[in-house]
Design a protein around this motif. Sequence first.
Motif, PDB file in Angstrom:
ATOM      1  N   PHE A  10      34.688  43.472  18.664  1.00  0.00           N
ATOM      2  CA  PHE A  10      35.834  44.341  18.934  1.00  0.00           C
ATOM      3  C   PHE A  10      36.554  43.974  20.229  1.00  0.00           C
ATOM      4  O   PHE A  10      37.609  44.529  20.529  1.00  0.00           O
ATOM      5  CB  PHE A  10      35.421  45.817  18.962  1.00  0.00           C
ATOM      6  N   TYR A  11      36.002  43.035  21.019  1.00  0.00           N
ATOM      7  CA  TYR A  11      36.688  42.519  22.198  1.00  0.00           C
ATOM      8  C   TYR A  11      37.292  41.140  21.934  1.00  0.00           C
ATOM      9  O   TYR A  11      37.681  40.443  22.862  1.00  0.00           O
ATOM     10  CB  TYR A  11      35.733  42.448  23.391  1.00  0.00           C
ATOM     11  N   SER A  56      41.569  42.467  26.629  1.00  0.00           N
ATOM     12  CA  SER A  56      41.959  43.300  27.767  1.00  0.00           C
ATOM     13  C   SER A  56      43.432  43.083  28.138  1.00  0.00           C
ATOM     14  O   SER A  56      43.923  41.952  28.164  1.00  0.00           O
ATOM     15  CB  SER A  56      41.067  42.977  28.971  1.00  0.00           C
ATOM     16  N   ALA A  57      44.106  44.175  28.456  1.00  0.00           N
ATOM     17  CA  ALA A  57      45.498  44.075  28.885  1.00  0.00           C
ATOM     18  C   ALA A  57      45.611  43.387  30.238  1.00  0.00           C
ATOM     19  O   ALA A  57      46.681  42.864  30.583  1.00  0.00           O
ATOM     20  CB  ALA A  57      46.116  45.475  28.965  1.00  0.00           C
ATOM     21  N   ARG A  58      44.535  43.349  31.004  1.00  0.00           N
ATOM     22  CA  ARG A  58      44.578  42.726  32.327  1.00  0.00           C
ATOM     23  C   ARG A  58      44.391  41.208  32.272  1.00  0.00           C
ATOM     24  O   ARG A  58      44.670  40.525  33.252  1.00  0.00           O
ATOM     25  CB  ARG A  58      43.501  43.336  33.226  1.00  0.00           C
ATOM     26  N   VAL A 105      49.864  43.225  23.113  1.00  0.00           N
ATOM     27  CA  VAL A 105      49.357  43.215  21.741  1.00  0.00           C
ATOM     28  C   VAL A 105      48.654  41.881  21.589  1.00  0.00           C
ATOM     29  O   VAL A 105      49.314  40.840  21.442  1.00  0.00           O
ATOM     30  CB  VAL A 105      50.482  43.374  20.704  1.00  0.00           C
ATOM     31  N   ALA A 106      47.315  41.894  21.688  1.00  0.00           N
ATOM     32  CA  ALA A 106      46.549  40.648  21.732  1.00  0.00           C
ATOM     33  C   ALA A 106      46.858  39.770  20.522  1.00  0.00           C
ATOM     34  O   ALA A 106      46.742  40.207  19.378  1.00  0.00           O
ATOM     35  CB  ALA A 106      45.053  40.958  21.787  1.00  0.00           C
ATOM     36  N   GLY A 149      47.191  32.450  22.987  1.00  0.00           N
ATOM     37  CA  GLY A 149      47.791  32.358  21.658  1.00  0.00           C
ATOM     38  C   GLY A 149      48.817  33.441  21.420  1.00  0.00           C
ATOM     39  O   GLY A 149      48.918  33.995  20.318  1.00  0.00           O
ATOM     40  N   GLU A 150      49.619  33.757  22.445  1.00  0.00           N
ATOM     41  CA  GLU A 150      50.624  34.806  22.319  1.00  0.00           C
ATOM     42  C   GLU A 150      51.816  34.494  23.220  1.00  0.00           C
ATOM     43  O   GLU A 150      51.731  33.657  24.126  1.00  0.00           O
ATOM     44  CB  GLU A 150      50.030  36.177  22.666  1.00  0.00           C
TER      45      GLU A 150
END
Length: 240
Positions: free
Chosen positions: A135-136, A178-180, A201-202, A227-228
Motif C-alpha cells: 500500500f506504500y 508519500s506526498a513529501r 497523485v502518485a 514516473g510522473e
Amino acid sequence: MLTADLLQKYGLPEDQVLDAVELAVTRTLSAALDTTVSVRAENGLEIVAYPRIGRPVEVPLHAITRKLRRHILHNVELELQRRQALREAEVLQELRGQVIYGTVGRIEDGETLRVVLEIDEAFRRLILSGECPLFYQPGHERGLYRVGDMRAFHVTRVHAVQAGRHSARVRILLSRTSARLPELLLKKLTGVDGIVCQRRVAGGFSRLATPVRLPKSAINTVGKELGEHLYVFVAEKSGR
C-alpha cells in the motif's frame, strides 16, 4: 551459563547487559519454579527463591536442569536482542522523514519490498534493511519491481519490533507514495529549502511550490524517478 561471546555480541553498555540478564532470568525461573525469584548478575548469577511458606532459599546453578538452562539462555538472548533493537531504533530515528536510495533485495509474496539501505554514519557505513509494503507502492509500479532495482524512498517510520518469538529487530518503513517524496528529492538535488508539495497523485502528477526557480534538469530527474509529471511554480511572496 552466560558466555562472554553472548554478552559481547550486542555491543550494549554493561549496566544494560546486567539488567537484561537479571530480568530474563527472573522471569524464566519465576515461571518455571512457580514462585518469586530475585537475581543478581554482577559477580556471577546469585539466585534466591522466596517460597510462599518458609524462608528464602538460595538456588545454586547446579540445581538448574540442562533444559531449563537452555530456556534461560534463550530468554536472555531475546531480551538482549530487544534492547539492542531499541537502542538502534533510537539512534536511527534521525532517518525518519528523510529520503534515501535503496536497492530491492527481495520481494516477499510478490508484494512487500525488502530494501537494502546503505547509510554513512560518522566513520562507518551501516547496511540496513527497510520494507515497503504494497500500500506504500504506487499503482503504476506494483508488480514491476525487480531484485536489484535502485529506487528513492521516503522513510516514514523507524521503531523496534519483536520478530516472532525468537528475535527482535529495527523496522524501517519506506514509502514510494508519500506526498513529501518529490519535494525531498528536489531539495536533495538542488539544495533549495522551502519546496512544498501541495498535491500528489502518485504515478500521475505532483504540484510543487518553490521559493526560487529550479533547474529543469532536476525537475526532469525527479519526474523520471517517480514516473510522473511535476508541475513546479515559483510561489509569490505575500506583501505587507
